[in-house]
Design a protein around this motif. Sequence first.
Motif, PDB file in Angstrom:
ATOM      1  N   LEU A 169       0.833  -1.199   0.000  1.00 16.49           N
ATOM      2  CA  LEU A 169       0.000   0.000   0.000  1.00 16.49           C
ATOM      3  C   LEU A 169       0.871   1.253   0.000  1.00 16.49           C
ATOM      4  O   LEU A 169       0.575   2.231  -0.711  1.00 16.49           O
ATOM      5  CB  LEU A 169      -0.921  -0.003   1.218  1.00 16.49           C
ATOM      6  N   SER A 170       1.948   1.239   0.772  1.00 14.26           N
ATOM      7  CA  SER A 170       2.876   2.365   0.800  1.00 14.26           C
ATOM      8  C   SER A 170       3.541   2.551  -0.573  1.00 14.26           C
ATOM      9  O   SER A 170       3.704   3.688  -1.036  1.00 14.26           O
ATOM     10  CB  SER A 170       3.947   2.139   1.872  1.00 14.26           C
ATOM     11  N   ILE A 171       3.921   1.439  -1.205  1.00 11.16           N
ATOM     12  CA  ILE A 171       4.528   1.510  -2.533  1.00 11.16           C
ATOM     13  C   ILE A 171       3.541   2.093  -3.540  1.00 11.16           C
ATOM     14  O   ILE A 171       3.901   2.936  -4.378  1.00 11.16           O
ATOM     15  CB  ILE A 171       5.004   0.113  -2.985  1.00 11.16           C
ATOM     16  N   PHE A 172       2.296   1.657  -3.465  1.00 11.94           N
ATOM     17  CA  PHE A 172       1.267   2.144  -4.392  1.00 11.94           C
ATOM     18  C   PHE A 172       1.069   3.654  -4.234  1.00 11.94           C
ATOM     19  O   PHE A 172       1.047   4.390  -5.234  1.00 11.94           O
ATOM     20  CB  PHE A 172      -0.046   1.407  -4.133  1.00 11.94           C
ATOM     21  N   TYR A 173       0.913   4.117  -2.994  1.00  4.85           N
ATOM     22  CA  TYR A 173       0.721   5.555  -2.760  1.00  4.85           C
ATOM     23  C   TYR A 173       1.939   6.350  -3.238  1.00  4.85           C
ATOM     24  O   TYR A 173       1.796   7.431  -3.821  1.00  4.85           O
ATOM     25  CB  TYR A 173       0.476   5.817  -1.279  1.00  4.85           C
ATOM     26  N   PHE A 174       3.118   5.810  -2.978  1.00  4.42           N
ATOM     27  CA  PHE A 174       4.341   6.514  -3.376  1.00  4.42           C
ATOM     28  C   PHE A 174       4.419   6.680  -4.892  1.00  4.42           C
ATOM     29  O   PHE A 174       4.681   7.780  -5.397  1.00  4.42           O
ATOM     30  CB  PHE A 174       5.561   5.760  -2.861  1.00  4.42           C
ATOM     31  N   LEU A 175       4.188   5.596  -5.636  1.00 12.29           N
ATOM     32  CA  LEU A 175       4.300   5.658  -7.089  1.00 12.29           C
ATOM     33  C   LEU A 175       3.194   6.496  -7.710  1.00 12.29           C
ATOM     34  O   LEU A 175       3.397   7.118  -8.760  1.00 12.29           O
ATOM     35  CB  LEU A 175       4.273   4.239  -7.675  1.00 12.29           C
ATOM     36  N   LYS A 192       2.557  -4.152 -11.857  1.00 11.93           N
ATOM     37  CA  LYS A 192       3.633  -5.151 -11.939  1.00 11.93           C
ATOM     38  C   LYS A 192       4.589  -5.020 -10.754  1.00 11.93           C
ATOM     39  O   LYS A 192       5.095  -6.024 -10.243  1.00 11.93           O
ATOM     40  CB  LYS A 192       4.387  -4.989 -13.252  1.00 11.93           C
ATOM     41  N   VAL A 193       4.825  -3.788 -10.324  1.00 13.33           N
ATOM     42  CA  VAL A 193       5.693  -3.571  -9.164  1.00 13.33           C
ATOM     43  C   VAL A 193       5.098  -4.228  -7.918  1.00 13.33           C
ATOM     44  O   VAL A 193       5.807  -4.880  -7.138  1.00 13.33           O
ATOM     45  CB  VAL A 193       5.916  -2.068  -8.926  1.00 13.33           C
ATOM     46  N   ILE A 194       3.780  -4.067  -7.733  1.00 13.00           N
ATOM     47  CA  ILE A 194       3.097  -4.675  -6.582  1.00 13.00           C
ATOM     48  C   ILE A 194       3.171  -6.196  -6.655  1.00 13.00           C
ATOM     49  O   ILE A 194       3.441  -6.878  -5.646  1.00 13.00           O
ATOM     50  CB  ILE A 194       1.632  -4.210  -6.520  1.00 13.00           C
ATOM     51  N   LEU A 195       2.940  -6.762  -7.848  1.00 15.85           N
ATOM     52  CA  LEU A 195       2.991  -8.218  -8.009  1.00 15.85           C
ATOM     53  C   LEU A 195       4.398  -8.759  -7.737  1.00 15.85           C
ATOM     54  O   LEU A 195       4.554  -9.781  -7.060  1.00 15.85           O
ATOM     55  CB  LEU A 195       2.550  -8.604  -9.429  1.00 15.85           C
TER      56      LEU A 195
END
Length: 312
Positions: free
Chosen positions: A103-109, A128-131
Motif C-alpha cells: 500500500l505504501s509503494i502504491f501511494y508513493f508511485l 507489476k511492481v506490486i505483483l
Amino acid sequence: MSYILRVTLTFILSVEFIIGNLGNAFMALVNILDWVKKRKISSVDQILTALAISRIILIWSLIVHLLVSSIYTTLMMPGKVMRIIKIFWTVTNHFSIWFATCLSIFYFLKIANFSSYIFLYLKWRVKKVILVTLFISLFILVLNILIINTHIDVWIDGHEANMSYSTITGNLAEFSRLVLLVNTMFTLTSFTASLTLFLLLIFSLWKHLKNMQHNTKGSRDVSTTAHIKALHTVVTFLLLYMIFFLSHLLLCWNADFKHRSHIVLFLQIMGIAFPSVHSCVLILENRKLSQSLLSVQLWMRCRLKHTKWSFL
C-alpha cells in the motif's frame, strides 16, 4: 487494586479486539460489495481488502496466542502446539506487514513526483511492481518458515532431553527470543522499504511546495493534499508497527513477565493496537470508505430514531 487494573486492561483489550475486527471487516466488506456491484476493483481496493483480511486473521492469532500462553504458564508446552503457534503467527504477521508495504509503494508511485527515468518506468507499471513485491515477499516467507521450523525441531529435541522445569523454562525463553529475532530480520526488509518511501514522500512534498511558492500563500492544491494523506498512512504504519514490535520484544525478552498477568495484558494491548488502529486510520483517510462509514452511521441513527418512536 490489582484486580481493578486487570479488569481495566482486559476491557481495553476486548475493545481493541472488537474495533479491529469490525474495522477490518467493514473495509473488506465495502470493497467486496463495490467489486460485485461494478464488476471491477481498483488496485488500491485489492490491496486494502487483502490487508483487511490478513489483519482479521492476525488479531485472532494474537488472541489465540494469549489464551494458549495463559494455559501453558506452568505446564510444558507441547512441541506440536509450539510449531502451530509460531508458524501461524509468522504467516499472518508477514502478510499484514507486506500488504501494508504494498500500500505504501502504491501511494508513493501514484503521488510522488520525480523526473528520474527509473521512477517514471516504475510509476507506469505500478501493478507489476506490486505483483513482483508480493512474489518477493512469498520467497522471504518460505525462507522464514524453513528457518523457524528448523529452530523448532532443535527446541523439541532439547525439550524432550531435558525434563527439569527450570531447564524447560530457560529453553522456552531463549527459543522465543530466537524466533522473534528471525522474524525481525525477515520483516526488516518491508519496514526499511516503508521508511525509505516515507522519506522520499517528504522529499517529493518539499520539492512540490518549493515549486508552489509563487502561488497564493496558504493555498493547498490537490497534489499537496494527496502527499499529506499518503504521509499520514505511511507514518501511522511505521509508528504502530514499532509499538507492535516493541511489545513482542518485551514479552519474549523478559521471561519474568510470564508470571505477571497485568504486564502481559498491557503488552498484548500494545500489540493489537497495530492491526486495529492502523485499519481505522486507513478508513478515515480513504474517501470511499469514510463516506460508506458516514452512510452506516446515518442509517443507524435513523434506525434508532425509528425504534424509539415505535416504542412511544
